[in-house]
Motif scaffolding. Sequence first.
Motif, PDB file in Angstrom:
ATOM      1  N   GLN A  77       0.817  -1.213   0.000  1.00 42.90           N
ATOM      2  CA  GLN A  77       0.000   0.000   0.000  1.00 42.90           C
ATOM      3  C   GLN A  77       0.852   1.266   0.000  1.00 42.90           C
ATOM      4  OE1 GLN A  77      -3.783   0.497   2.290  1.00 42.90           O
ATOM      5  NE2 GLN A  77      -2.626   2.017   3.452  1.00 42.90           N
ATOM      6  N   ALA A  78       1.885   1.288   0.824  1.00 45.79           N
ATOM      7  CA  ALA A  78       2.731   2.480   0.902  1.00 45.79           C
ATOM      8  C   ALA A  78       3.399   2.772  -0.438  1.00 45.79           C
ATOM      9  CB  ALA A  78       3.794   2.293   1.993  1.00 45.79           C
ATOM     10  N   GLN A  79       3.837   1.727  -1.141  1.00 47.78           N
ATOM     11  CA  GLN A  79       4.483   1.921  -2.439  1.00 47.78           C
ATOM     12  C   GLN A  79       3.480   2.385  -3.494  1.00 47.78           C
ATOM     13  OE1 GLN A  79       5.971  -2.142  -2.497  1.00 47.78           O
ATOM     14  NE2 GLN A  79       8.108  -1.412  -2.379  1.00 47.78           N
ATOM     15  N   ILE A  80       2.283   1.812  -3.454  1.00 48.31           N
ATOM     16  CA  ILE A  80       1.238   2.243  -4.376  1.00 48.31           C
ATOM     17  C   ILE A  80       0.931   3.724  -4.177  1.00 48.31           C
ATOM     18  CG2 ILE A  80      -1.221   2.000  -4.943  1.00 48.31           C
ATOM     19  CD1 ILE A  80      -0.942  -0.982  -4.251  1.00 48.31           C
ATOM     20  N   LEU A  81       0.781   4.110  -2.944  1.00 47.34           N
ATOM     21  CA  LEU A  81       0.455   5.504  -2.640  1.00 47.34           C
ATOM     22  C   LEU A  81       1.586   6.446  -3.030  1.00 47.34           C
ATOM     23  CD1 LEU A  81      -1.343   5.086   0.785  1.00 47.34           C
ATOM     24  CD2 LEU A  81      -2.349   5.923  -1.357  1.00 47.34           C
ATOM     25  N   GLU A  82       2.817   6.021  -2.814  1.00 51.14           N
ATOM     26  CA  GLU A  82       3.955   6.868  -3.180  1.00 51.14           C
ATOM     27  C   GLU A  82       3.916   7.197  -4.672  1.00 51.14           C
ATOM     28  OE1 GLU A  82       8.872   6.912  -2.985  1.00 51.14           O
ATOM     29  OE2 GLU A  82       7.739   5.126  -2.360  1.00 51.14           O
ATOM     30  N   ILE A  83       3.666   6.179  -5.497  1.00 52.04           N
ATOM     31  CA  ILE A  83       3.621   6.367  -6.950  1.00 52.04           C
ATOM     32  C   ILE A  83       2.402   7.186  -7.359  1.00 52.04           C
ATOM     33  CG2 ILE A  83       3.318   5.164  -9.152  1.00 52.04           C
ATOM     34  CD1 ILE A  83       4.959   2.841  -7.882  1.00 52.04           C
ATOM     35  N   ALA A  84       1.242   6.816  -6.827  1.00 56.18           N
ATOM     36  CA  ALA A  84      -0.006   7.462  -7.228  1.00 56.18           C
ATOM     37  C   ALA A  84      -0.062   8.913  -6.788  1.00 56.18           C
ATOM     38  CB  ALA A  84      -1.189   6.690  -6.658  1.00 56.18           C
ATOM     39  N   VAL A  85       0.304   9.167  -5.552  1.00 52.89           N
ATOM     40  CA  VAL A  85       0.238  10.541  -5.029  1.00 52.89           C
ATOM     41  C   VAL A  85       1.251  11.444  -5.731  1.00 52.89           C
ATOM     42  CG1 VAL A  85       0.638  11.977  -2.990  1.00 52.89           C
ATOM     43  CG2 VAL A  85      -0.724   9.878  -2.801  1.00 52.89           C
ATOM     44  N   LYS A  86       2.432  10.931  -5.992  1.00 50.97           N
ATOM     45  CA  LYS A  86       3.431  11.724  -6.717  1.00 50.97           C
ATOM     46  C   LYS A  86       2.881  12.143  -8.077  1.00 50.97           C
ATOM     47  CE  LYS A  86       8.173  11.602  -8.499  1.00 50.97           C
ATOM     48  NZ  LYS A  86       9.412  10.778  -8.628  1.00 50.97           N
ATOM     49  N   HIS A  87       2.224  11.216  -8.766  1.00 49.62           N
ATOM     50  CA  HIS A  87       1.682  11.554 -10.080  1.00 49.62           C
ATOM     51  C   HIS A  87       0.520  12.540  -9.960  1.00 49.62           C
ATOM     52  CE1 HIS A  87       1.491  10.875 -14.381  1.00 49.62           C
ATOM     53  NE2 HIS A  87       0.169  10.845 -14.292  1.00 49.62           N
ATOM     54  N   LEU A  88      -0.319  12.355  -8.954  1.00 46.27           N
ATOM     55  CA  LEU A  88      -1.407  13.310  -8.730  1.00 46.27           C
ATOM     56  C   LEU A  88      -0.854  14.723  -8.536  1.00 46.27           C
ATOM     57  CD1 LEU A  88      -3.923  11.583  -6.259  1.00 46.27           C
ATOM     58  CD2 LEU A  88      -4.341  12.241  -8.631  1.00 46.27           C
ATOM     59  N   GLN A  89       0.147  14.831  -7.689  1.00 47.92           N
ATOM     60  CA  GLN A  89       0.705  16.145  -7.396  1.00 47.92           C
ATOM     61  C   GLN A  89       1.364  16.783  -8.614  1.00 47.92           C
ATOM     62  OE1 GLN A  89       3.155  14.984  -4.051  1.00 47.92           O
ATOM     63  NE2 GLN A  89       1.560  15.503  -2.568  1.00 47.92           N
ATOM     64  N   GLN A  90       1.896  15.956  -9.514  1.00 47.96           N
ATOM     65  CA  GLN A  90       2.528  16.471 -10.724  1.00 47.96           C
ATOM     66  C   GLN A  90       1.500  16.904 -11.766  1.00 47.96           C
ATOM     67  OE1 GLN A  90       4.990  13.171 -11.941  1.00 47.96           O
ATOM     68  NE2 GLN A  90       6.784  13.909 -10.818  1.00 47.96           N
ATOM     69  N   GLU A  91       0.395  16.164 -11.866  1.00 48.40           N
ATOM     70  CA  GLU A  91      -0.537  16.342 -12.977  1.00 48.40           C
ATOM     71  C   GLU A  91      -1.844  17.053 -12.650  1.00 48.40           C
ATOM     72  OE1 GLU A  91       0.408  15.664 -15.975  1.00 48.40           O
ATOM     73  OE2 GLU A  91       2.299  14.786 -15.336  1.00 48.40           O
ATOM     74  N   CYS A  92      -2.211  17.135 -11.399  1.00 49.44           N
ATOM     75  CA  CYS A  92      -3.480  17.765 -11.039  1.00 49.44           C
ATOM     76  C   CYS A  92      -3.461  19.262 -11.335  1.00 49.44           C
ATOM     77  CB  CYS A  92      -3.789  17.549  -9.562  1.00 49.44           C
ATOM     78  SG  CYS A  92      -4.313  15.878  -9.175  1.00 49.44           S
ATOM     79  N   ALA A  93      -4.614  19.783 -11.720  1.00 51.53           N
ATOM     80  CA  ALA A  93      -4.733  21.217 -11.975  1.00 51.53           C
ATOM     81  C   ALA A  93      -4.563  21.990 -10.664  1.00 51.53           C
ATOM     82  CB  ALA A  93      -6.094  21.514 -12.588  1.00 51.53           C
ATOM     83  N   PRO A  94      -3.948  23.176 -10.727  1.00 54.84           N
ATOM     84  CA  PRO A  94      -3.722  23.965  -9.504  1.00 54.84           C
ATOM     85  C   PRO A  94      -5.003  24.265  -8.730  1.00 54.84           C
ATOM     86  CG  PRO A  94      -2.429  24.831 -11.327  1.00 54.84           C
ATOM     87  CD  PRO A  94      -3.329  23.792 -11.911  1.00 54.84           C
ATOM     88  N   ALA A  95      -6.124  24.427  -9.445  1.00 47.48           N
ATOM     89  CA  ALA A  95      -7.383  24.784  -8.787  1.00 47.48           C
ATOM     90  C   ALA A  95      -8.214  23.570  -8.382  1.00 47.48           C
ATOM     91  CB  ALA A  95      -8.206  25.686  -9.705  1.00 47.48           C
TER      92      ALA A  95
END
Length: 251
Positions: A77-95
């Motif tokens: 779970q921790a590894q999944i979250l590390e990958i997923a959250v990193k991508h969210l933070q990179q790709e999510c719109a600022p707003a």
Amino acid sequence: MERQQGLASWLVCIDDTDDIGTKGTGEIAEEIAFKLSAGQPSRCAFVTRHQLFVHPDIPYTSHNSAMCFQVRTPLCQAQILEIAVKHLQQECAPASDPGIALLDLQAACDHQALIDFGLAAKKEVKTKAEAYALAHSQSIHLSEHGGTGQGVIGAMAGLGLRLQGNDGRIKGQFKLPGLEAGMVELSVAEAIEQTGVDCVLTDSGEPLCFKTPLQLSGKVKAVYREHQVCLLVYQQEGVWRNALKQQLKHY
């Protein structure tokens, strides 16, 4: 459900990652799925789009929908979250107000409680407090990653709707030889072979036999029905055609 060769199955759902003119939540979900599956398509299933309640009290970009996918991975779970959250933070719109929910399908969990929450979120306003309370009671990871974090509501709802197995459109559309020219005529068996869907269903929910002729045109899309990927069709003047937007909107 048994674990095979060290692979565990997880449901991942994200919501509220985009803004007008930015990369859509569905595309971001597909990118995360690809990363988690280490580029192996056999380990990752399709992304389903789940329509939630549209109401003035609910902030959303255009349609208020969550995106969910299943992945088989040796990652914890921790590894999944590390990958997923990193991508969210990179790709999510600022707003945006992104949220992510993660469910281990082998873990003990009240699936019906998740399903009930998802179904309720399609017809009433739910709160972050309700989403977090349910996640806590079922030991499900739920977290927010920007803005108000309102996306955690849709993320939890999407898990339940995917588990329910009768909700959601499959992201994307099928590219069939000849479709760009206007129309393709195929039997049900040929359509299943060329698209990879599990079955062809009428808009009333009945499966069509393999020999039934179809006329496919425009955007050919699938829905999630009875835990299967289904090509939805309707009959017009005695001819079975792929579902139009008004039929697909119910999913």
